[in-house]
Design an enzyme around this catalytic site. Structure first.
Site, PDB file in Angstrom:
ATOM      1  N   LYS A  52      28.422  43.788 -21.141  1.00  0.00           N
ATOM      2  CA  LYS A  52      27.709  42.869 -20.006  1.00  0.00           C
ATOM      3  C   LYS A  52      27.813  41.479 -20.273  1.00  0.00           C
ATOM      4  CE  LYS A  52      25.277  42.572 -16.139  1.00  0.00           C
ATOM      5  NZ  LYS A  52      26.511  42.785 -15.079  1.00  0.00           N
ATOM      6  N   ARG A  77      24.383  45.885 -23.191  1.00  0.00           N
ATOM      7  CA  ARG A  77      25.263  44.577 -23.972  1.00  0.00           C
ATOM      8  C   ARG A  77      26.090  45.304 -24.791  1.00  0.00           C
ATOM      9  NH1 ARG A  77      22.094  39.701 -23.996  1.00  0.00           N
ATOM     10  NH2 ARG A  77      23.218  39.043 -25.833  1.00  0.00           N
ATOM     11  N   ASN A 107      24.202  39.560 -34.051  1.00  0.00           N
ATOM     12  CA  ASN A 107      24.981  39.555 -32.745  1.00  0.00           C
ATOM     13  C   ASN A 107      25.833  38.233 -33.085  1.00  0.00           C
ATOM     14  OD1 ASN A 107      23.811  41.293 -31.431  1.00  0.00           O
ATOM     15  ND2 ASN A 107      22.718  40.104 -29.923  1.00  0.00           N
ATOM     16  N   GLY A 108      27.175  38.445 -32.686  1.00  0.00           N
ATOM     17  CA  GLY A 108      28.071  37.058 -32.705  1.00  0.00           C
ATOM     18  C   GLY A 108      29.131  37.417 -33.561  1.00  0.00           C
ATOM     19  N   GLU A 156      38.397  40.438  -7.041  1.00  0.00           N
ATOM     20  CA  GLU A 156      37.077  41.221  -7.478  1.00  0.00           C
ATOM     21  C   GLU A 156      37.142  42.589  -7.046  1.00  0.00           C
ATOM     22  OE1 GLU A 156      35.093  40.424  -9.345  1.00  0.00           O
ATOM     23  OE2 GLU A 156      33.238  41.568  -8.741  1.00  0.00           O
ATOM     24  N   GLU A 209      37.652  48.400 -13.557  1.00  0.00           N
ATOM     25  CA  GLU A 209      36.406  48.345 -14.682  1.00  0.00           C
ATOM     26  C   GLU A 209      36.014  49.703 -14.836  1.00  0.00           C
ATOM     27  OE1 GLU A 209      33.872  44.167 -15.109  1.00  0.00           O
ATOM     28  OE2 GLU A 209      34.258  45.178 -13.043  1.00  0.00           O
ATOM     29  N   CYS A 260      26.437  43.042 -27.822  1.00  0.00           N
ATOM     30  CA  CYS A 260      25.269  43.656 -28.959  1.00  0.00           C
ATOM     31  C   CYS A 260      23.842  43.411 -28.664  1.00  0.00           C
ATOM     32  CB  CYS A 260      25.747  43.257 -30.282  1.00  0.00           C
ATOM     33  SG  CYS A 260      27.273  43.566 -31.009  1.00  0.00           S
ATOM     34  N   TRP A 304      28.402  46.414 -30.020  1.00  0.00           N
ATOM     35  CA  TRP A 304      29.831  46.447 -29.355  1.00  0.00           C
ATOM     36  C   TRP A 304      30.752  45.786 -30.250  1.00  0.00           C
ATOM     37  CZ3 TRP A 304      33.543  42.713 -27.958  1.00  0.00           C
ATOM     38  CH2 TRP A 304      34.452  43.272 -26.907  1.00  0.00           C
ATOM     39  N   LYS A 355      36.618  45.310 -10.018  1.00  0.00           N
ATOM     40  CA  LYS A 355      35.686  46.442 -10.065  1.00  0.00           C
ATOM     41  C   LYS A 355      36.293  47.774 -10.088  1.00  0.00           C
ATOM     42  CE  LYS A 355      32.748  44.789 -10.502  1.00  0.00           C
ATOM     43  NZ  LYS A 355      32.663  43.543 -10.620  1.00  0.00           N
ATOM     44  N   HIS A 373      57.813  38.802  -3.142  1.00  0.00           N
ATOM     45  CA  HIS A 373      58.029  37.975  -4.434  1.00  0.00           C
ATOM     46  C   HIS A 373      57.978  39.044  -5.680  1.00  0.00           C
ATOM     47  CE1 HIS A 373      58.876  34.472  -2.048  1.00  0.00           C
ATOM     48  NE2 HIS A 373      57.451  34.460  -1.777  1.00  0.00           N
TER      49      HIS A 373
HETATM   50  C1  G6P Z   1      31.642  40.465 -18.936  1.00  0.00           C
HETATM   51  C2  G6P Z   1      30.891  41.229 -17.791  1.00  0.00           C
HETATM   52  C3  G6P Z   1      31.473  40.795 -16.293  1.00  0.00           C
HETATM   53  C4  G6P Z   1      30.875  39.206 -16.227  1.00  0.00           C
HETATM   54  C5  G6P Z   1      31.734  38.326 -17.363  1.00  0.00           C
HETATM   55  C6  G6P Z   1      31.101  36.970 -17.258  1.00  0.00           C
HETATM   56  O1  G6P Z   1      32.794  40.806 -18.653  1.00  0.00           O
HETATM   57  O2  G6P Z   1      31.301  42.476 -17.911  1.00  0.00           O
HETATM   58  O3  G6P Z   1      30.696  41.477 -15.475  1.00  0.00           O
HETATM   59  O4  G6P Z   1      31.674  38.878 -15.048  1.00  0.00           O
HETATM   60  O5  G6P Z   1      31.245  38.907 -18.643  1.00  0.00           O
HETATM   61  O6  G6P Z   1      29.850  36.861 -17.500  1.00  0.00           O
HETATM   62  P1  G6P Z   1      28.833  35.849 -17.082  1.00  0.00           P
HETATM   63  O7  G6P Z   1      27.661  36.461 -17.694  1.00  0.00           O
HETATM   64  O8  G6P Z   1      29.425  34.448 -17.581  1.00  0.00           O
HETATM   65  O9  G6P Z   1      28.980  35.757 -15.400  1.00  0.00           O
END
Ligand code: G6P
Length: 610
Positions: free
Chosen positions: A605, A27, A100-101, A483, A490, A2, A75, A487, A506
């Site tokens: 994010k 956010r 927020n929170g 990773e 996501e 948020c 969010w 990606k 396995h």
């Molecule tokens: C969210 C973001 C990711 C990020 C993760 C951890 O899920 O979408 O891109 O890797 O948070 O965030 P940080 O700010 O702690 O790296």
């Protein structure tokens, strides 16, 4: 998670709030809203489901103005994505709140406030803030005191901004567990959950600390700590160069950020990597003494940052001779773990505010770790402030929700940490020289790797109709495969799994058929022959392979295998180099599929809630 923007000025603040929301949209983007007080004491509100653009269009069609205002991009946590659940929330058309929170005890507060006659119009936890403040205000008749009394009743996390229609010359803000920053202007002041929101109006910021409540007028800021005592908080001039509000001609922030990697890694190395190594003080004052006693490293992180920790484990054990565990922060924080003697706790975070990582750090600090270090991209963030040592990645603001340059700069920092710890743990001269040479070559190697774009674009066409995919790697490329899979899922919404390729037989081999693309990362290292055997196991079962391989690894394209040759590089930096083609692949698949690349569905994010 948020975004919050607020302003108290003599001019109409709507353009400031909207621009701030646009900059914070990464956010959260389920809904957006604004509440405004005009000079005549009228409180008005506009809210819309969807992105900030929907709100901006609504305000253009039906303009409202105000000299004091609060705004929010959401969010969703408590309550679905509806206009009624969008912020700001009101109590009796008098109190307006953005938050927020999560207020964890909102159910009992809601029952209590309902009994007291407050009517709820949303399913959110936030609405309890508005009514609780209103209730306290009826008892004390002062907005500041009312907020100070109200926050004592909240369990959980909040960054909140509160307006009272009957007290139009001030706003009250409170922070606990969710970041808030005050921006200082001339005859006007601002509030935001991230300084970047306010760059068009100020570069001077005051960062609130845990438990702070502040009263903000056009010309003054008074901050009180959690005990209610007046405190001074330093005003800092932001020297963040990047005004990330700009896509610099790229179609998406993500593509811009992928292409920035050679530059930001150069920045991250600059002044830190010398010809003969690094100095430990790049991790903070007194780092060398603290690191000298470290024999074990415990890494905690979430998401992409967790993958960088997974990669670092290979380096720390192989080169630096220290043992290392890596754990997802949300797991670490809720279990009893063993603390090895002389352990360093390392948190990794792009934002420095991820709720689970922060909670895990706080727990670790009670458990007897020798020192704490964060690898982080945001100066002044909670993780930086609360850690003994900090290595700042210089990635610049990352806007695309899917992390790219933050990840590769974290890995760059980890290679330097490997050298700093290795120095005290019999790291071999050969390994030391190898990492220095590798890091010096890294920015140019990444530039070369970005030249693969056209080939990867063509490859991406073949993925667009797929529903599933498998990513394979071995050794320090296994986390890179993870990773790559993250990606792809996501931003393209294609189901993607990663496996250490030795695990194929396995279970996952059962999934292989001609509708399951298998992506392999294959640098020319000591595990190459093992990896090649795993590739043959897939081929023998009709799988289609996409292999990102060192030229010298001798993979040949044929009807069942597409090979993309990645520039040859030193083995220490191969995980960083091989990350780029996987980022590009996800990006172009998502573009072909037409998804919202920078703001993929359901994600945000900065995850400042649990
Ligand atoms: C969210 C973001 C990711 C990020 C993760 C951890 O899920 O979408 O891109 O890797 O948070 O965030 P940080 O700010 O702690 O790296």
């Amino acid at each position: 998670m948020c975004g919050i923007v607020g302003a108290i000025a003599e001019r109409n603040v709507v353009p400031i709030l909207l621009e701030g929301l646009r900059r914070l949209e990464y956010r959260g983007y389920d809904s957006a809203g604004v509440a405004l007080l005009d000079g005549q004491g009228n409180l008005q509100r506009t809210r819309r489901i969807g992105k900030v653009k929907e709100l901006a269009d609504a305000l253009q069609d039906n303009p409202i103005k105000g000299v004091t205002g609060i705004a929010h991009t959401r969010w969703a946590t408590h309550g679905g994505v509806t206009e009624a659940n969008a912020h700001p929330h009101f109590s009796s058309e008098r109190i307006a709140v953005v938050h927020n929170g999560i207020i964890e005890n909102y159910e009992s507060l809601r029952t209590d406030l309902t009994t007291k006659g407050y009517g709820f119009t949303s399913d959110t936890d936030t609405e309890t803030i508005a009514h609780q403040v209103h209730f306290e205000l009826d008892n004390c008749d002062d907005l500041l005191t009312a907020v100070q009394n109200a926050v004592k009743k909240f369990h959980g996390a909040y960054g909140t901004v509160i307006l009272d229609k009957n007290d139009p010359d001030r706003v009250i803000v409170a922070r606990s567990g969710s970041p808030l920053v005050i921006g200082l202007g001339l005859g006007e002041n601002f509030i935001a959950s991230d300084q970047m929101a306010l760059f068009p109006v100020t570069r001077r910021f005051m960062f609130l600390e845990e438990g702070d409540v502040a009263e903000i007028t056009r010309t003054s800021i008074k901050v009180f700590d959690s005990a209610g005592l007046p405190v001074e908080r330093e005003v800092k001039e932001s020297n963040l160069e990047h005004d990330a509000g700009d896509k610099a001609g790229y179609r998406h922030y993500m593509l811009k950020e992928i292409h920035e990697q050679p530059t930001v890694i150069r920045n991250t190395l600059s002044g830190r990597l010398q010809d003969n190594g690094i100095s430990a003080n790049i991790f903070g004052h007194g780092a060398d003494e603290l690191l000298a006693k470290i024999k074990h490293v415990q890494i905690i992180a979430c998401g992409t940052s967790y993958h960088s920790g997974m990669t670092a484990r290979y380096w720390l054990e192989q080169y630096a001779n220290v043992s290392c565990n890596v754990e997802i922060a949300s797991e670490f924080r809720y279990r009893k773990s063993y603390v090895h003697p002389n352990s360093l706790i390392v948190t990794i975070s792009q934002s420095g505010e991820t709720a689970d990582t922060l909670a895990a750090l706080r727990l670790a600090k009670e458990q007897g770790y020798a020192a704490s270090l964060t690898i982080c991209n945001v100066p002044g963030s909670s993780l930086v402030r609360e850690s003994d040592l900090a290595f700042m990645t210089l990635a610049g603001a990352e806007i695309g929700v899917a992390s790219t340059k933050a990840f590769t700069t974290q890995l760059t920092g980890f290679l330097m940490l490997t050298m700093a710890l290795g120095k005290h743990n019999n790291m071999s001269q050969d390994d030391h020289q190898h990492i220095i040479k590798a890091l010096h070559s890294l920015p140019a190697k990444l530039e070369e790797t970005l030249q693969l774009t056209d080939g990867i674009k063509a490859l991406a066409e073949e993925f667009a109709d797929m529903h599933h995919s498998l990513f394979l790697g071995r050794g320090d490329q296994y986390p890179i495969a993870m990773e790559g899979a993250l990606k792809l899922k996501e931003i393209s919404y294609i189901h993607a799994e990663a496996y250490a390729s030795g695990e194929l037989k396995h279970g996952p081999l059962a999934l292989i058929d001609d509708e399951m693309p298998v992506i392999v990362v294959a640098p020319n290292n000591e595990l190459l022959e093992k990896l090649k055997s795993n590739v043959e196991e897939v081929r023998a079962r009709g799988g289609i392979m996409y292999v990102f391989a060192d030229k010298e690894a001798n993979f040949k394209s044929d009807e069942t295998m597409r090979v993309i040759n990645v520039p040859h590089c030193e083995s220490a930096i191969a995980p960083i180099v091989y990350t780029l083609p996987l980022q590009l692949l996800s990006y172009y698949v998502a573009v072909i599929k037409g998804t919202d690349v920078d703001q993929p569905r359901n994600l945000a994010k900065s995850v400042t809630v649990e």
